[in-house]
Design a protein around this motif. Structure first.
Motif, PDB file in Angstrom:
ATOM      1  N   ILE A  45       0.817  -1.201   0.000  1.00  0.00           N
ATOM      2  CA  ILE A  45       0.000   0.000   0.000  1.00  0.00           C
ATOM      3  C   ILE A  45       0.855   1.257   0.000  1.00  0.00           C
ATOM      4  O   ILE A  45       0.477   2.291  -0.572  1.00  0.00           O
ATOM      5  CB  ILE A  45      -0.988  -0.008   1.191  1.00  0.00           C
ATOM      6  CG1 ILE A  45      -2.171   0.939   0.927  1.00  0.00           C
ATOM      7  CG2 ILE A  45      -0.285   0.321   2.489  1.00  0.00           C
ATOM      8  CD1 ILE A  45      -3.093   0.459  -0.149  1.00  0.00           C
ATOM      9  N   GLU A  46       2.043   1.195   0.604  1.00  0.00           N
ATOM     10  CA  GLU A  46       2.906   2.368   0.635  1.00  0.00           C
ATOM     11  C   GLU A  46       3.382   2.743  -0.761  1.00  0.00           C
ATOM     12  O   GLU A  46       3.376   3.920  -1.145  1.00  0.00           O
ATOM     13  CB  GLU A  46       4.107   2.124   1.562  1.00  0.00           C
ATOM     14  CG  GLU A  46       3.766   2.070   3.042  1.00  0.00           C
ATOM     15  CD  GLU A  46       3.184   0.732   3.462  1.00  0.00           C
ATOM     16  OE1 GLU A  46       3.230  -0.223   2.648  1.00  0.00           O
ATOM     17  OE2 GLU A  46       2.672   0.644   4.599  1.00  0.00           O
ATOM     18  N   TYR A  47       3.804   1.744  -1.548  1.00  0.00           N
ATOM     19  CA  TYR A  47       4.278   2.041  -2.894  1.00  0.00           C
ATOM     20  C   TYR A  47       3.129   2.462  -3.798  1.00  0.00           C
ATOM     21  O   TYR A  47       3.236   3.433  -4.568  1.00  0.00           O
ATOM     22  CB  TYR A  47       5.007   0.841  -3.496  1.00  0.00           C
ATOM     23  CG  TYR A  47       5.496   1.116  -4.905  1.00  0.00           C
ATOM     24  CD1 TYR A  47       6.430   2.118  -5.146  1.00  0.00           C
ATOM     25  CD2 TYR A  47       5.009   0.400  -5.992  1.00  0.00           C
ATOM     26  CE1 TYR A  47       6.876   2.399  -6.433  1.00  0.00           C
ATOM     27  CE2 TYR A  47       5.442   0.668  -7.280  1.00  0.00           C
ATOM     28  CZ  TYR A  47       6.385   1.665  -7.491  1.00  0.00           C
ATOM     29  OH  TYR A  47       6.805   1.947  -8.768  1.00  0.00           O
ATOM     30  N   LEU A  48       2.017   1.746  -3.735  1.00  0.00           N
ATOM     31  CA  LEU A  48       0.868   2.123  -4.568  1.00  0.00           C
ATOM     32  C   LEU A  48       0.365   3.519  -4.212  1.00  0.00           C
ATOM     33  O   LEU A  48      -0.093   4.265  -5.088  1.00  0.00           O
ATOM     34  CB  LEU A  48      -0.244   1.090  -4.416  1.00  0.00           C
ATOM     35  CG  LEU A  48       0.066  -0.317  -4.943  1.00  0.00           C
ATOM     36  CD1 LEU A  48      -1.090  -1.258  -4.636  1.00  0.00           C
ATOM     37  CD2 LEU A  48       0.367  -0.308  -6.438  1.00  0.00           C
ATOM     38  N   ALA A  49       0.456   3.890  -2.948  1.00  0.00           N
ATOM     39  CA  ALA A  49       0.051   5.241  -2.548  1.00  0.00           C
ATOM     40  C   ALA A  49       0.969   6.287  -3.167  1.00  0.00           C
ATOM     41  O   ALA A  49       0.510   7.383  -3.532  1.00  0.00           O
ATOM     42  CB  ALA A  49       0.047   5.368  -1.026  1.00  0.00           C
ATOM     43  N   GLN A  50       2.242   5.979  -3.303  1.00  0.00           N
ATOM     44  CA  GLN A  50       3.151   6.908  -3.986  1.00  0.00           C
ATOM     45  C   GLN A  50       2.693   7.160  -5.418  1.00  0.00           C
ATOM     46  O   GLN A  50       2.674   8.304  -5.891  1.00  0.00           O
ATOM     47  CB  GLN A  50       4.576   6.344  -4.002  1.00  0.00           C
ATOM     48  CG  GLN A  50       5.296   6.349  -2.687  1.00  0.00           C
ATOM     49  CD  GLN A  50       6.750   5.910  -2.866  1.00  0.00           C
ATOM     50  OE1 GLN A  50       7.522   6.545  -3.579  1.00  0.00           O
ATOM     51  NE2 GLN A  50       7.101   4.804  -2.245  1.00  0.00           N
ATOM     52  N   ILE A  51       2.338   6.074  -6.116  1.00  0.00           N
ATOM     53  CA  ILE A  51       1.885   6.214  -7.509  1.00  0.00           C
ATOM     54  C   ILE A  51       0.580   6.990  -7.568  1.00  0.00           C
ATOM     55  O   ILE A  51       0.406   7.886  -8.404  1.00  0.00           O
ATOM     56  CB  ILE A  51       1.731   4.830  -8.163  1.00  0.00           C
ATOM     57  CG1 ILE A  51       3.076   4.107  -8.211  1.00  0.00           C
ATOM     58  CG2 ILE A  51       1.155   4.969  -9.580  1.00  0.00           C
ATOM     59  CD1 ILE A  51       2.988   2.672  -8.698  1.00  0.00           C
ATOM     60  N   ALA A  52      -0.356   6.649  -6.676  1.00  0.00           N
ATOM     61  CA  ALA A  52      -1.647   7.326  -6.681  1.00  0.00           C
ATOM     62  C   ALA A  52      -1.492   8.819  -6.398  1.00  0.00           C
ATOM     63  O   ALA A  52      -2.104   9.663  -7.064  1.00  0.00           O
ATOM     64  CB  ALA A  52      -2.578   6.685  -5.652  1.00  0.00           C
ATOM     65  N   LYS A  53      -0.653   9.155  -5.436  1.00  0.00           N
ATOM     66  CA  LYS A  53      -0.441  10.565  -5.108  1.00  0.00           C
ATOM     67  C   LYS A  53       0.241  11.296  -6.258  1.00  0.00           C
ATOM     68  O   LYS A  53      -0.085  12.454  -6.560  1.00  0.00           O
ATOM     69  CB  LYS A  53       0.395  10.684  -3.830  1.00  0.00           C
ATOM     70  CG  LYS A  53      -0.354  10.279  -2.575  1.00  0.00           C
ATOM     71  CD  LYS A  53       0.556  10.383  -1.360  1.00  0.00           C
ATOM     72  CE  LYS A  53      -0.175  10.016  -0.083  1.00  0.00           C
ATOM     73  NZ  LYS A  53       0.710  10.099   1.097  1.00  0.00           N
ATOM     74  N   ALA A  54       1.200  10.626  -6.901  1.00  0.00           N
ATOM     75  CA  ALA A  54       1.875  11.243  -8.047  1.00  0.00           C
ATOM     76  C   ALA A  54       0.874  11.480  -9.176  1.00  0.00           C
ATOM     77  O   ALA A  54       0.868  12.550  -9.798  1.00  0.00           O
ATOM     78  CB  ALA A  54       3.021  10.356  -8.524  1.00  0.00           C
TER      79      ALA A  54
END
Length: 400
Positions: A45-54
């Motif tokens: 979830i931490e990595y996917l959140a980076q992509i989503a926020k970007a």
């Protein structure tokens, strides 16, 4: 009609290589025989959140989340990511054959309330019988599309706010209802290249989504679906699913494509092609036909590269070139009637920035975007989009 840009959430893992190849050793079932791939990023979830926020910061409207054995569940993952974002929508892919249509309608309604209206639906009928059987679905290809048509009829009926009855071959529903219908109703994205898929799209889809074929082939699909929809008194909008490799120069972009290709050994390509060749999906067969399993002549149309499809199922082509080159191709598809562009690239975090800082400003300069993201460096509120014409100046990607 403006261009609407979407990105992709790699819930099966991400990295600097075409990571989907892990699924083709013993169909990915015997995990001890899967060839290790260095640099693969787990879809936590931490990595996917980076992509989503970007994606949100860069001005993408939504992110597509896939469905299948090798992915995290799209519903659960995206509703979690909604807590890490503010405006980003989620294009949730799911298979209608493995869930009750009334339950799906209820889930969508709940999702809209939790996220304040940020759900889009990508209905995936399924083109691989082995994958379908894994989920307990034993219908053949055409029957699956017939069931999808009934499924979508029930979903829309359950959203009506009144008890809905349906008596079909695959579903029998008495008083189907969502007590609180979703507001707004989620748009339904749907794809399929077979004769069985076309009428379903024409009758039920809000957006018909195709994989990235050369413009002439895409135009044929658009004309086909548009005609079928007109016969039913409906209007369907269109989208395309593509990867992107966009750089400050064409030379840099093609060097990146060559590196991705260089990572693939002949045995990996052969195993992938054997597995993909078993799919019943007409769209998948069209993807395979673009390259024929060969590394030669992968640029099948200007800036359209079929190398991804050597090892990846589904979307197998990428727009490769300078930011202006990629914008040219998007403008070309847009002129054919394509509104939604669902994009991705390896790795998805970095490629989102390459596109968002390079191609998005170019599209805005051409008047193809209604809004572009504001830059916090310019003192504008990040949550407020800046009009493409006027307003704060745009930042340009530089030298990366």
């Amino acid at each position: 009609m403006n261009v609407r840009l979407h990105w992709f959430l790699p819930t099966g893992g991400d990295g600097r290589t075409l990571v989907d190849r892990h699924a083709y050793t013993d169909s990915g079932v015997k995990r001890d025989r899967v060839t290790p791939v260095s640099g693969v990023r787990a879809p936590d979830i931490e990595y996917l959140a980076q992509i989503a926020k970007a994606a949100e910061q860069l001005g993408f409207e939504a992110v597509l989340t896939p469905t299948g054995t090798w992915c995290e569940d799209a519903w659960l993952t995206t509703v979690a990511l909604a807590q890490h974002t503010e405006r980003l929508k989620f294009l949730v892919a799911f298979r209608p054959g493995v869930i009750s249509p009334v339950l799906a309608a209820q889930m969508a309604s709940t999702y809209q309330r939790i996220t304040r209206g940020r759900l889009l639906l990508n209905v995936v009928t399924g083109g691989d019988s082995a994958e379908q059987r894994r989920f307990g679905d034993h219908l053949d290809h055409d029957q699956r599309y017939a069931r999808t048509a009934e499924f979508l009829s029930v979903v829309r009926g359950a959203w009506s706010g009144q008890p809905y009855d349906f008596d079909g071959e695959h579903y029998q529903v008495e008083g189907g209802l969502t007590a609180l219908p979703p507001d707004p109703l989620p748009e339904i994205f749907f794809g399929g290249s077979s004769a069985a898929a076309g009428p379903v799209a024409a009758a039920h889809a809000d957006v018909y989504l195709t994989w990235g074929e050369p413009p002439a082939a895409v135009k044929e699909k658009i004309d086909w679906i548009r005609k079928l929809a007109e016969e039913q008194g409906r209007t369907v909008r269109f989208g395309i699913r593509l990867h992107t490799i966009s750089r400050d120069s064409a030379r840099e972009a093609w060097a990146t494509a060559d590196r991705l290709l260089g990572d693939l050994d002949p045995a990996t390509i052969a195993a992938a092609q054997q597995a993909l060749g078993k799919h019943e999906s007409v769209g998948q067969q069209r993807m395979l036909a673009l390259h024929g399993g060969s590394r030669d002549k992968l640029e099948i149309s200007p800036n359209l590269w079929a190398g991804v499809g050597l090892v990846r199922s589904g979307a197998g082509t990428a727009l490769v070139g300078s930011h202006a080159d990629v914008a040219d191709r998007i403008e070309e598809y847009h002129a054919l009637g394509v509104e939604h562009f669902v994009l991705s690239g390896y790795p998805h975090l970095e490629e989102a920035y390459w596109f968002g800082e390079g191609v998005t400003p170019e599209l805005a300069r051409r008047g193809l975007l209604g809004t572009v993201p504001a830059s916090p460096l310019l003192g504008a509120p990040a949550q407020e989009p800046v009009p493409a014409s006027g307003g704060a100046p745009l930042l340009h990607a530089g030298g990366r």
